[in-house]
Design an enzyme around this catalytic site. Sequence first.
Site, PDB file in Angstrom:
ATOM      1  N   LYS A 211       0.833  -1.212   0.000  1.00  0.00           N
ATOM      2  CA  LYS A 211       0.000   0.000   0.000  1.00  0.00           C
ATOM      3  C   LYS A 211       0.868   1.264   0.000  1.00  0.00           C
ATOM      4  O   LYS A 211       0.631   2.205  -0.768  1.00  0.00           O
ATOM      5  CB  LYS A 211      -0.911  -0.026   1.228  1.00  0.00           C
ATOM      6  CG  LYS A 211      -1.590   1.270   1.544  1.00  0.00           C
ATOM      7  CD  LYS A 211      -2.576   1.665   0.474  1.00  0.00           C
ATOM      8  CE  LYS A 211      -2.854   3.140   0.509  1.00  0.00           C
ATOM      9  NZ  LYS A 211      -4.230   3.488   0.445  1.00  0.00           N
ATOM     10  N   CYS A 265      -3.178  11.079   1.803  1.00  0.00           N
ATOM     11  CA  CYS A 265      -2.594   9.764   1.495  1.00  0.00           C
ATOM     12  C   CYS A 265      -1.221   9.923   0.847  1.00  0.00           C
ATOM     13  O   CYS A 265      -0.204   9.583   1.442  1.00  0.00           O
ATOM     14  CB  CYS A 265      -3.505   9.000   0.548  1.00  0.00           C
ATOM     15  SG  CYS A 265      -5.199   8.955   1.138  1.00  0.00           S
TER      16      CYS A 265
HETATM   17  N1  SAJ Z   1      -1.648  14.958  -8.509  1.00  0.00           N
HETATM   18  C1  SAJ Z   1      -0.799  15.675  -9.345  1.00  0.00           C
HETATM   19  N2  SAJ Z   1      -0.536  15.188 -10.597  1.00  0.00           N
HETATM   20  C2  SAJ Z   1      -1.124  14.029 -11.047  1.00  0.00           C
HETATM   21  C3  SAJ Z   1      -1.965  13.312 -10.194  1.00  0.00           C
HETATM   22  C4  SAJ Z   1      -2.222  13.794  -8.928  1.00  0.00           C
HETATM   23  O1  SAJ Z   1      -0.267  16.736  -8.966  1.00  0.00           O
HETATM   24  O2  SAJ Z   1      -0.863  13.670 -12.188  1.00  0.00           O
HETATM   25  C5  SAJ Z   1      -1.922  15.463  -7.153  1.00  0.00           C
HETATM   26  C6  SAJ Z   1      -3.409  15.778  -6.937  1.00  0.00           C
HETATM   27  O3  SAJ Z   1      -3.733  17.054  -7.423  1.00  0.00           O
HETATM   28  C7  SAJ Z   1      -3.504  15.675  -5.434  1.00  0.00           C
HETATM   29  C8  SAJ Z   1      -2.507  14.558  -5.092  1.00  0.00           C
HETATM   30  O4  SAJ Z   1      -1.653  14.450  -6.218  1.00  0.00           O
HETATM   31  O5  SAJ Z   1      -3.097  16.878  -4.811  1.00  0.00           O
HETATM   32  C9  SAJ Z   1      -3.140  13.205  -4.803  1.00  0.00           C
HETATM   33  O6  SAJ Z   1      -4.208  12.938  -5.679  1.00  0.00           O
HETATM   34  P1  SAJ Z   1      -4.466  11.515  -6.346  1.00  0.00           P
HETATM   35  O7  SAJ Z   1      -5.686  11.613  -7.169  1.00  0.00           O
HETATM   36  O8  SAJ Z   1      -3.237  11.048  -7.030  1.00  0.00           O
HETATM   37  O9  SAJ Z   1      -4.658  10.522  -5.112  1.00  0.00           O
HETATM   38  P2  SAJ Z   1      -5.551  10.504  -3.759  1.00  0.00           P
HETATM   39  O10 SAJ Z   1      -4.691  11.025  -2.650  1.00  0.00           O
HETATM   40  O11 SAJ Z   1      -6.888  11.119  -3.946  1.00  0.00           O
HETATM   41  O12 SAJ Z   1      -5.770   8.905  -3.586  1.00  0.00           O
HETATM   42  C10 SAJ Z   1      -4.641   8.046  -3.532  1.00  0.00           C
HETATM   43  C11 SAJ Z   1      -4.863   6.875  -4.492  1.00  0.00           C
HETATM   44  N3  SAJ Z   1      -3.628   6.125  -4.676  1.00  0.00           N
HETATM   45  C12 SAJ Z   1      -3.133   5.820  -5.896  1.00  0.00           C
HETATM   46  O13 SAJ Z   1      -3.674   6.179  -6.921  1.00  0.00           O
HETATM   47  C13 SAJ Z   1      -1.885   4.999  -5.939  1.00  0.00           C
HETATM   48  C14 SAJ Z   1      -5.965   5.964  -3.961  1.00  0.00           C
HETATM   49  O14 SAJ Z   1      -6.115   4.813  -4.774  1.00  0.00           O
HETATM   50  C15 SAJ Z   1      -5.643   5.542  -2.515  1.00  0.00           C
HETATM   51  O15 SAJ Z   1      -6.651   4.689  -1.982  1.00  0.00           O
HETATM   52  C16 SAJ Z   1      -5.570   6.806  -1.691  1.00  0.00           C
HETATM   53  O16 SAJ Z   1      -4.477   7.600  -2.183  1.00  0.00           O
HETATM   54  C17 SAJ Z   1      -5.335   6.411  -0.234  1.00  0.00           C
HETATM   55  O17 SAJ Z   1      -6.328   6.423   0.530  1.00  0.00           O
HETATM   56  O18 SAJ Z   1      -4.225   6.030   0.115  1.00  0.00           O
END
Ligand code: SAJ
Length: 414
Positions: A211, A265
């Site tokens: 994870k 996360c």
């Molecule tokens: N972000 C970027 N660039 C990107 C993608 C995301 O800057 O290309 C930023 C987003 O704007 C945000 C942050 O990253 O600020 C996180 O967003 P996210 O959509 O990547 O993820 P979370 O935090 O909403 O959810 C993640 C997910 N993990 C993965 O995709 C590996 C989710 O599946 C997990 O269950 C969750 O963390 C968790 O609970 O751990």
Amino acid sequence: MFNKVSVVGLGYIGLPTAAVIASRGIEVIGLDVSQKAVDTINQGKVHIVEPDLDMVVQAAVTMGKLRASMTPEPADAFMIAVPTPFKDGNQPDLSYIEKAAKAIAPVLEKGNLVILESTSPVGATEKLAAWLQEYRPDLHFPGQGAAEPNVNVAHCPERVLPGRVLEELVSNDRIIGGLTPKCCDRAIQLYKHFVRGECIPTNARTAEMAKLTENSFRDVNIAFANELSIICDELKIDVWELIALANRHPRVNILRPGPGVGGHCIAVDPWFIVDSAPESARIIRTAREINDHKPEYVIGKVKAAADQFKRPVIACMGLAFKADIDDLRESPALDITLQLANANVGQILAVEPNIDCLPEKLQNKNIQLVSLPEALERANVLVVLVDHKPFKALSSNDINTKVVVDTRGLFSRF
Ligand code: SAJ
């Protein structure tokens, strides 16, 4: 057989999990320390924003399958979904897990299954078993003494994406990390009731690390994109075009740069790996540092843009940590807005279509929450911090009289 399941912690993960299990006809008792959350759920309502969750909770409560309480009671399985934040020095804080263990220990019975869903550092599930053993010396937990365990313990990390929780809860594959193979078998039996994805058995330590690895992988990839965005500014290259071109290679998939990484996360979990292996986790630590530094870099760009005006009026577009949600936790957008206000860079307008009033942190500052049309009318500097749908719908005519700092590539052609 699982006739009754207790879900401990009714937040972003616990409540949807409880509601989905209840919708499969299993009696679910949800435990929470907040009276308000318990009362809201028992009225068939929800205290968090997640698409369709209100309907599923209402149906489960109305059918009499889901009930919330502050008092633990016996069940066949206990699923712990409490927060695992970090303390000062980026060390994991397991106190909520320990409190959950203490709360359920008195009602545990032989044959029960205890599952830790909270994202946890390696070794946390073993610690959970040790705490349970301490509170219930009459039962036998895995790895605690020579006796054959009569309670099973496993780590099954949640992996759902906020905004798509109900869909991913059912369709995602699940990693089932038992403290023993028997613990795995029991946990798989439970998850099979509501998971359509594959349930893959492993040990608890590997599940914990898997994870953390998933979220660190994403953090490192985003850090790479954020670093590229800074390099591209220096070299006068459009980073969005660059990434779009590089991603045309069949084995390249670079994520998108942004104002920094937010949420509870991805901005947190990699530190658990760094804390466990500080000398070896070099790229993971550096990625965190790069992403954490990005807001400061953006603020520098906004200050330079504001310097072009005698009376700068800066519209910060978006406060949430990502698009189309109302969640402001660990949000770089919020942090940037606050720091711009504190630095007296100009009049700050905040545009966040998903909230009705400014969060406490931003109140009594030089910040006004305004609608998008008002911001477009009044601002001379636009700072795109979140790629919310209404912002994406803007045309170049809407913005061509403004100086724009676009951290999300909204106005890039790529
Ligand atoms: N972000 C970027 N660039 C990107 C993608 C995301 O800057 O290309 C930023 C987003 O704007 C945000 C942050 O990253 O600020 C996180 O967003 P996210 O959509 O990547 O993820 P979370 O935090 O909403 O959810 C993640 C997910 N993990 C993965 O995709 C590996 C989710 O599946 C997990 O269950 C969750 O963390 C968790 O609970 O751990």
